[in-house]
Design an enzyme around this catalytic site. Structure first.
Site: not given
Ligand code: UD1
Length: 432
Positions: A34-35, A104, A128, A133, A319, A341, A411
């Site tokens: 999915k991701n 998202r 969420c 996030r 996850d 995380i 989802r």
């Molecule tokens: C993706 C995955 C999700 C998975 C996550 C972590 C998709 C669609 N979703 O989510 O299933 O759980 O990776 O493996 O691919 N953060 C910051 N600043 C930012 C961006 C992120 O501090 O600008 C932090 C977030 O709050 C979180 C951590 O980094 O604590 C990981 O987030 P991120 O790797 O961005 O996850 P997603 O890409 O949203």
């Protein structure tokens, strides 16, 4: 005589009714990731040629992404496990809030829209269930590539100033290795003028999959899967026909379904390197694993306590934290799980406790004392993976478990109950 009204099927809150305690056996097929599929779909915005993706999972999130792309003018056709997208007719730079709000991953559009049109207006993805996030790293990186970015009234507006509206390559150091930011910036940089280096990039297999697709479309990318990704911008990308990688989280969930029911299952296709930390923890807990090409056979008799901490790839994936907790709730001894995380990703603890699990919390750490048997109960899945964790717990529990929160489950898992029933589970869907 008094008549009691019987609620019609459609009035029943959608739920799965699981009759627990059955052993499972047989083969389970893993769908496409999915991701990966969600971000790969957004990449169609980068080209005027058609993009065909295969091994796309039939999920509500995929349908929602298709609607968002169609609203931007992209021609979208779907059938079986494939999807075709034609970016030639792209004619909008702002996906509508009503569609974006439900997904998202829609924020992925900002990078390719900016790269191709020089302008993008995308509503901020909300928080969420699992945490806030933020998109700080995405925005910082787009600015480093020359975009002017403002956030007002909940909308991120980005524009490339000057004639030609082309981003220019730059050096980006991410403060945290965000998966979404790495992917957004890769898509922005492939059509930029000159070289971009993304440092402290995320290492997740989905990042490597995106690089694979972009390279198939003519992009020049080195280092995906390492902390430093180098991208040399090209003038245009062409179409491609590309197969999405198998879903490592679905595969991990199935391996855990075998372990929690103390059964033997053959799960395929699995790319073992995508699941390294998970396979190590399963073996440490006492499960036996055997790889045969892309198939993984797991059998489990006794499960012992293990400790784990969630980390970015190649560490243990957040996850699979909730599904693994369901398993450890039935293990011999006391396990410790720390969620590093996301700040709010332990809501399943209260639901597992309703099923008789002995779990104590301290901050983002859970101390899980394994019990001999969980007992069926009505429970609520608070997010996608928590819902899967509840189903796993229900498979092992004595009696009936009713799991609500299917809007999350659907989802991320294609025909979850159908696949599990085919290997001996007893799960019925009501309502919805
Ligand atoms: C993706 C995955 C999700 C998975 C996550 C972590 C998709 C669609 N979703 O989510 O299933 O759980 O990776 O493996 O691919 N953060 C910051 N600043 C930012 C961006 C992120 O501090 O600008 C932090 C977030 O709050 C979180 C951590 O980094 O604590 C990981 O987030 P991120 O790797 O961005 O996850 P997603 O890409 O949203």
């Amino acid at each position: 005589m008094t008549l009691t009204a019987v609620p019609s099927q459609s009035l029943v809150t959608p739920q799965l009714e699981i009759s627990g305690g059955r052993r499972l056996s047989g083969d389970l097929r893993v769908s496409g990731a999915k991701n990966s599929a969600l971000v790969l779909m957004a990449a169609c915005l980068l080209s005027e040629d058609g993009l065909r993706l295969r091994n796309v999972p039939p999920l509500t999130d995929i349908a929602a992404m298709g609607e968002i792309l169609a609203a931007l003018g992209v021609g979208v056709r779907r059938g079986g496990d494939w999807i075709e997208m034609d970016g030639r007719t792209l004619n909008k730079s702002a996906p509508p809030y009503e569609l974006v709000n439900s997904l998202r991953a829609s924020f992925f559009c900002i990078g390719p829209l900016l790269a191709r049109l020089g302008v993008a207006r995308v509503p901020l993805p909300g928080g969420c269930q699992i945490g806030t996030r933020p998109v700080v790293e995405h925005v910082k990186g787009l600015k480093a590539l020359g975009a002017q970015v403002t956030i007002e009234h909940g909308v991120v507006s980005a524009v490339v100033p000057g004639r030609g509206h082309r981003l220019s390559g730059g050096r980006i150091h991410m403060d945290c290795p965000s998966v979404g930011a790495t992917e957004t910036l890769m898509m922005a940089a492939v059509l930029a003028d000159g070289e971009t280096v993304i440092e402290n990039a995320a290492l997740e297999p989905e990042v490597v999959d995106l690089a694979g697709l972009l390279i198939a479309m003519g992009a020049r990318i080195r280092g995906a899967g390492t902390p430093s990704i180098t991208i040399v911008g090209v003038d245009r990308l062409h179409g491609a026909d590309y197969a999405v990688i198998p879903d490592r989280i679905e595969a991990g969930t199935f391996l855990l379904a075998a372990a929690i029911t103390r059964s033997t299952l053959r799960v395929s296709p699995v790319i073992p390197e995508h699941l390294g930390a998970v396979l190590t923890k399963l073996e440490e807990a006492g499960a036996l694993l055997e790889a045969d090409g892309t198939a993984m056979t797991i059998s489990a008799e006794t499960i012992n306590a293990v400790d784990l901490r969630t980390q970015p790839f190649p560490g243990f994936p957040t996850d699979l934290q909730a599904p693994f907790m369901s398993l450890l709730a039935t293990a011999k001894g006391t396990s410790v799980i720390t969620e590093n995380i996301f700040e709010n990703r332990l809501q399943h603890v209260a639901e597992l406790q309703r099923m008789g699990a002995a779990i104590r919390m301290q901050g983002n750490t859970a101390f899980i004392e394994g019990v001999h048997r969980l007992s069926g109960a009505p429970v609520q899945g608070s997010d996608l993976r928590a819902s899967a964790a509840m189903v796993l717990a229900g498979l092992a529990a004595e009696g009936i478990t009713r799991v609500q929160g299917l809007e999350y489950l659907d989802r991320g898992y294609a025909d979850f109950e159908g696949k599990l029933n085919a290997v001996g589970a007893s799960i019925r869907r009501h309502g919805g």
